[in-house]
Write a protein that holds these residues in place. Structure first.
Motif, PDB file in Angstrom:
ATOM      1  N   PRO A 218       0.819  -1.211   0.000  1.00 58.45           N
ATOM      2  CA  PRO A 218       0.000   0.000   0.000  1.00 58.45           C
ATOM      3  C   PRO A 218       0.855   1.264   0.000  1.00 58.45           C
ATOM      4  N   LEU A 219       0.363   2.270  -0.684  1.00 59.22           N
ATOM      5  CA  LEU A 219       0.997   3.586  -0.703  1.00 59.22           C
ATOM      6  C   LEU A 219       0.188   4.506   0.192  1.00 59.22           C
ATOM      7  N   ILE A 220       0.812   5.004   1.249  1.00 55.51           N
ATOM      8  CA  ILE A 220       0.101   5.821   2.229  1.00 55.51           C
ATOM      9  C   ILE A 220       0.270   7.295   1.876  1.00 55.51           C
ATOM     10  N   CYS A 221      -0.839   7.957   1.588  1.00 54.08           N
ATOM     11  CA  CYS A 221      -0.833   9.381   1.229  1.00 54.08           C
ATOM     12  C   CYS A 221      -1.504  10.161   2.353  1.00 54.08           C
ATOM     13  N   THR A 222      -0.752  11.078   2.941  1.00 56.78           N
ATOM     14  CA  THR A 222      -1.225  11.827   4.103  1.00 56.78           C
ATOM     15  C   THR A 222      -1.178  13.319   3.792  1.00 56.78           C
ATOM     16  N   LEU A 223      -2.326  13.981   3.842  1.00 58.77           N
ATOM     17  CA  LEU A 223      -2.420  15.412   3.549  1.00 58.77           C
ATOM     18  C   LEU A 223      -2.725  16.156   4.839  1.00 58.77           C
ATOM     19  N   ASN A 224      -1.797  17.036   5.225  1.00 56.81           N
ATOM     20  CA  ASN A 224      -1.952  17.814   6.463  1.00 56.81           C
ATOM     21  C   ASN A 224      -2.255  16.931   7.664  1.00 56.81           C
ATOM     22  N   GLY A 225      -1.544  15.804   7.728  1.00 57.95           N
ATOM     23  CA  GLY A 225      -1.671  14.907   8.868  1.00 57.95           C
ATOM     24  C   GLY A 225      -2.826  13.933   8.797  1.00 57.95           C
ATOM     25  N   ARG A 226      -3.645  14.002   7.755  1.00 59.27           N
ATOM     26  CA  ARG A 226      -4.791  13.097   7.622  1.00 59.27           C
ATOM     27  C   ARG A 226      -4.559  12.134   6.466  1.00 59.27           C
ATOM     28  N   VAL A 227      -4.659  10.843   6.743  1.00 54.81           N
ATOM     29  CA  VAL A 227      -4.490   9.841   5.690  1.00 54.81           C
ATOM     30  C   VAL A 227      -5.675   9.918   4.735  1.00 54.81           C
ATOM     31  N   VAL A 228      -5.386  10.179   3.453  1.00 51.61           N
ATOM     32  CA  VAL A 228      -6.451  10.264   2.446  1.00 51.61           C
ATOM     33  C   VAL A 228      -6.515   9.010   1.592  1.00 51.61           C
TER      34      VAL A 228
END
Length: 326
Positions: A218-228
């Motif tokens: 899995p590729l974990i994408c986190t925007l401003n501290g929130r996992v999207v």
């Protein structure tokens, strides 16, 4: 084996990184830069692996704590970057949102465009943009670096030339894309420089996660501290990397150091989330008729990372802040 480039000059200085990303050591006695190593792979690979084994067993004295802040991209500039679109769920959503069907040839003929290869952003470089009105978006991807690939190589021959694997943030300026595509001549201003993970790894480093020319993690994408999103890169990938590299080499040879991207990782399972904001917006448009999720703004921070089944970071993280061009 894990390799990185210490910031310096146009091409950085080659380093070998411990498997757990704890420390790194200079590899310049073997190859001054990663591009040099790729150009002379048959001559230097064994020595680099010997150095890597020594580093991981604690037998190297000249080590420093691994610091992504001192990393450039593994290749700070490249002869070329060709980025594909191997995840057809992403393509289908974009087309469906504007009421268009996906052409049947997309099932067997990959989409691909020529990306910016100089400069290439370091993993912690800012995403510098003139205006938020451009529609600033991230795109989480996997990319490979090749050796020399002859023109007309088969997918099997192309796969044999995959030297290294890394992560990519293919930055997109979404609101500039429609007008550029309407000209019938592809992306240019809508695709600024991309960033890559601090570390590039040889395929064997991934173990069972590297199967069939795909990375099954899995590729974990986190925007401003929130996992999207946590989409799995090995799921719903229509074209494997052997096929993508062969597609790029159909009418031209690829020189050592060519980078081929997967395109935005996208799973049909909505629970996996997204690896770009455009996909969230397309889903909103399809389901409600209105896009409500904004694109990135100045000050936003995007983090892209891949974690293995032991809970360890494989490539290190891309972490970038969006800033205004002064």
């Amino acid at each position: 084996m894990k390799l990185a480039s210490y910031k310096g000059g146009h091409d950085g200085w080659l380093m070998v990184v411990a498997n757990d990303l704890s420390v790194w050591a200079p590899a310049t006695d073997v190859a001054p830069t990663l591009q040099y190593a790729l150009d002379h792979w048959a001559d230097v690979e064994e020595d680099l692996r010997i150095l890597s084994d020594a580093l991981n067993s604690g037998r190297v004295k000249d080590v420093e704590k691994f610091d992504t802040g001192n990393c450039s991209a593994p290749l700070p500039r490249a002869y070329q970057i060709a980025d594909g679109s191997a995840y057809l769920n992403h393509v289908e959503l974009v087309r469906k949102a504007r009421g268009a069907e996906m052409p049947p040839e997309f099932l067997h003929d990959p989409l691909m465009y020529q990306a910016v290869s100089d400069p290439i952003l370091a993993p912690n470089d800012d995403i510098v943009v003139t205006s938020e009105e451009y529609g600033i978006d991230f795109e989480g991807e996997v990319a490979v670096i090749t050796g020399d690939v002859p023109m007309g190589a088969t997918p099997e021959e192309a796969a044999a030339q995959i030297r290294l694997i890394m992560l990519m943030n293919d930055v997109s300026l979404r609101n500039l894309i429609p007008a550029e595509l309407a000209k019938g001549f592809g992306f240019f201003q809508s695709k600024p420089p991309s960033a890559f993970s601090p570390v590039a790894v040889t395929p064997d480093e991934l173990g069972a996660a590297w199967q069939g020319g795909k990375v099954h993690l899995p590729l974990i994408c986190t925007l401003n501290g929130r996992v999207v999103g946590k989409p799995n890169a090995g799921v719903d990938m229509q074209f494997d990397f052997g096929q993508l590299v062969a597609h790029a080499a159909k009418t031209r040879p690829l020189r050592a150091g060519a980078i081929i991207g997967s395109g935005t990782i996208s799973n049909r399972d909505r629970a996996a989330g997204v690896a770009c904001l455009a996909e969230t917006r397309m889903i909103e448009k399809i389901e409600t008729g209105v896009m409500t999720t904004p694109f990135m703004a100045f000050g936003d921070v995007i983090r892209i990372e891949m974690i293995n089944d032991k809970g360890a970071s494989v490539f290190g993280a891309i972490e970038q802040r969006v800033t205004r061009q002064s």
